[in-house]
Design a protein around this motif. Structure first.
Motif, short mmCIF file in Angstrom:
data_model
loop_
_atom_site.label_atom_id
_atom_site.label_comp_id
_atom_site.label_asym_id
_atom_site.label_seq_id
_atom_site.Cartn_x
_atom_site.Cartn_y
_atom_site.Cartn_z
N GLN A 26 43.98 45.59 43.25
CA GLN A 26 42.89 44.73 42.78
C GLN A 26 42.79 44.79 41.26
OE1 GLN A 26 41.20 42.60 44.63
NE2 GLN A 26 39.98 41.87 42.91
N LEU A 27 43.03 45.96 40.68
CA LEU A 27 43.04 46.06 39.21
C LEU A 27 44.17 45.20 38.63
CD1 LEU A 27 42.09 47.30 36.53
CD2 LEU A 27 43.66 49.19 36.98
N TRP B 246 36.68 44.65 42.29
CA TRP B 246 37.36 45.89 41.90
C TRP B 246 36.37 47.04 41.78
CZ3 TRP B 246 37.67 48.31 36.81
CH2 TRP B 246 38.55 49.40 36.78
N ASN C 168 46.25 41.07 48.37
CA ASN C 168 44.92 41.67 48.50
C ASN C 168 44.15 41.06 49.67
OD1 ASN C 168 45.39 43.39 46.39
ND2 ASN C 168 44.25 42.18 44.90
N ALA D 191 43.12 41.58 38.90
CA ALA D 191 42.11 41.21 37.91
C ALA D 191 42.72 41.07 36.52
CB ALA D 191 40.99 42.25 37.90
N THR E 224 35.52 48.14 45.18
CA THR E 224 36.66 48.86 45.74
C THR E 224 36.74 50.27 45.16
OG1 THR E 224 37.81 46.74 45.94
CG2 THR E 224 39.14 48.72 46.17
N ALA F 214 42.51 49.67 45.37
CA ALA F 214 41.92 49.88 44.05
C ALA F 214 42.95 49.57 42.95
CB ALA F 214 41.41 51.31 43.92
#
Length: 169
Positions: free
Chosen positions: A145-146, A108, A17, A149, A111, A142
């Motif tokens: 990043q999910l 996130w 990322n 997380a 994003t 997107a």
């Protein structure tokens, strides 16, 4: 044992990322610089409603201005989140893992906002290749990043479970 796997997965996703957010920030910065340089030439003889937006984008469509600005903000926030997340994951404390997970959720959501504007820009009309690249990176980010997380939250949960409770009971 599970903590080491989530820690390495989170570190890998944070590094991926980081690289992708740097690319997004570079392309969005270039687009803003290009529009500032070219708006002087493009606005000669244009009606007043175009002048309402402070940066006129001679490339793309009407959604380009909003998308590029939000992509730049997302890129800068994503770079800082990835760098601090890598530091927090390397420390391995439950509190630092929770901090990295919370900042990953904020990044996130930013994003997702930029991705929504990218989808709107795609649906309006054609764009040059540089903006299509920025849209593709934003949409891919997107998802990654999910995943980052989620892995940070799993790592924080595993760090909490593996932390020994000291003292007398």
């Amino acid at each position: 044992m599970a903590y080491g796997g989530t820690k390495s997965m989170a570190s890998g996703l944070l590094f991926l990322n980081l690289i992708m957010y740097v690319v997004v920030a570079i392309i969005a910065g270039w687009a803003i610089n290009y529009s500032i340089d070219e708006s002087k030439n493009s606005l000669n003889g244009v009606s007043p409603p175009v002048r309402l937006f402070p940066i006129y984008f001679p490339i793309g469509n009407l959604a380009t201005g909003f998308f590029v600005i939000f992509a730049l903000i997302t890129g800068v926030v994503g770079i800082s989140t990835s760098l601090t997340g890598l530091r927090d994951v390397s420390q391995g404390y439950p509190a630092s893992m929770m901090s990295a997970a919370a900042s990953a959720i904020v990044t996130w959501t930013l994003t997702l906002l930029a991705m929504g504007l990218a989808c709107k820009e795609i649906s309006v009309s054609g764009r040059p290749a540089s903006l299509r690249t920025l849209e593709a990176f934003t949409i891919i980010l997107a998802g990654t990043q999910l995943l980052g997380a989620v892995s940070l939250h799993a790592g924080a949960h595993a760090a909490i479970l593996e932390t020994p409770i000291g003292g007398r009971v």
